[in-house]
Design a protein around this motif. Sequence first.
Motif, short mmCIF file in Angstrom:
data_model
loop_
_atom_site.label_atom_id
_atom_site.label_comp_id
_atom_site.label_asym_id
_atom_site.label_seq_id
_atom_site.Cartn_x
_atom_site.Cartn_y
_atom_site.Cartn_z
N ALA A 155 0.80 -1.23 0.00
CA ALA A 155 0.00 0.00 0.00
C ALA A 155 0.83 1.27 0.00
O ALA A 155 0.33 2.33 -0.39
CB ALA A 155 -0.94 0.00 1.21
N SER A 156 2.08 1.22 0.43
CA SER A 156 2.91 2.42 0.42
C SER A 156 3.70 2.57 -0.86
O SER A 156 4.41 3.56 -1.05
CB SER A 156 3.88 2.41 1.62
N SER A 161 -0.21 3.02 -3.37
CA SER A 161 -0.55 4.28 -2.71
C SER A 161 -1.58 5.07 -3.51
O SER A 161 -2.47 5.71 -2.93
CB SER A 161 0.71 5.12 -2.50
N GLY A 176 -5.12 -0.89 3.86
CA GLY A 176 -3.83 -1.14 3.23
C GLY A 176 -3.07 -2.23 3.96
O GLY A 176 -3.30 -2.49 5.15
N LYS A 183 5.73 2.55 7.47
CA LYS A 183 4.96 2.58 6.23
C LYS A 183 3.46 2.60 6.53
O LYS A 183 2.69 3.30 5.86
CB LYS A 183 5.33 1.39 5.35
N CYS A 184 3.05 1.84 7.53
CA CYS A 184 1.62 1.81 7.88
C CYS A 184 1.15 3.17 8.38
O CYS A 184 0.04 3.61 8.04
CB CYS A 184 1.35 0.73 8.92
N VAL A 187 0.73 5.42 5.33
CA VAL A 187 -0.45 5.06 4.53
C VAL A 187 -1.73 5.56 5.18
O VAL A 187 -2.62 6.09 4.50
CB VAL A 187 -0.50 3.52 4.33
N CYS A 196 -4.34 0.43 8.03
CA CYS A 196 -3.21 -0.20 7.35
C CYS A 196 -2.58 -1.19 8.31
O CYS A 196 -2.29 -0.85 9.48
CB CYS A 196 -2.17 0.83 6.90
#
Length: 340
Positions: A155-156, A161, A176, A183-184, A187, A196
Amino acid sequence: MGEGSLRVAMRDHPQGMVTEGDFLIEKTARPTPGPGQALVRVRHLSLDPYMRPMMNPVRSYVEPLKPGQTMPGATVGEVVESNEDALPVGTHVACMLGWQEYGLVTKESARTVDLGAADLSLALHVLGMTGATAHYGLLHLGEPKPGETVVVTAASGAVGSVVGQLAKIKGCRVIGVAGGPEKCRYVKEELGFDECLDHRADDFEQRFAELTTDWVDILFENVGGRILDAILPRMNDHGRVVLCGNISDYNRDEPYGIKGISHLLLHRVNVYSFVIADHRDYWPRAIGELAGWVKEGRIRFREDVAKGGLEDAPAAFISMLTGRNFGKQLVKVAPDSAGD
């Protein structure tokens, strides 16, 4: 400017995980444009997961690379010599010149980019191939409806994204899946996903089940492997899987496969696989809409740029394939001005 042109070639077909030793970096003669051609100095190179399967000597949607061939890839750059009136010196173009400093294009093989030097790299992601991929895959194939639950893996990343932000624009609930807490957070907090999950967390499958009590309507799949198998049992009846990538298998000698394939049948799930290069006629529509949403601030993006030139490309490529990058992976091949 000197007379040479640096390039990166595939030294040999990798065995398992690609290594820097699988690449050959060498100086070649700078090409001279013939009639109807222009010479482009590459500014930025895009690194994408699809390049890894091309290094394997197997049947695919494109011819596999042969040892000694220049690594492929999307590029943006500036015309520095020209024998084509439609591509005068100073024109910024997007083209497929691969991992090299200079290359030849024609008016048919290059897309003029109406962006300033500072924004030129956008033509390689949100306003280029990855943006068109996200737009076509989600909006044309997935056909999201307000209120539906959309799950996006990787997702990132450059595609994921954008997919999630498009799903939010269309009124969906978006979950995500990414690798790691940082990263979560990005997102969810910066891109605006509803949730996420870190697929590396011990409770990933439990948390995913808790968040999908009403099931998953659309899965936009970029990863495959065990993550895909954890999601398939949560698919809604007549859900849709948009199969865009399978990065978890790209460096495996033996493919993982789909162990939960029975869920596709049990829940009558439609699976759509695609390669955006097959749909070039769709790109102008996608990029036009994406440009508007970027200008309005409704789509955000992040770049991970290797700034050491082409010599940095192999290490950056491996970083991307192993999930160590954060955002669209690019290589800054040359300064922003041809005179620099």
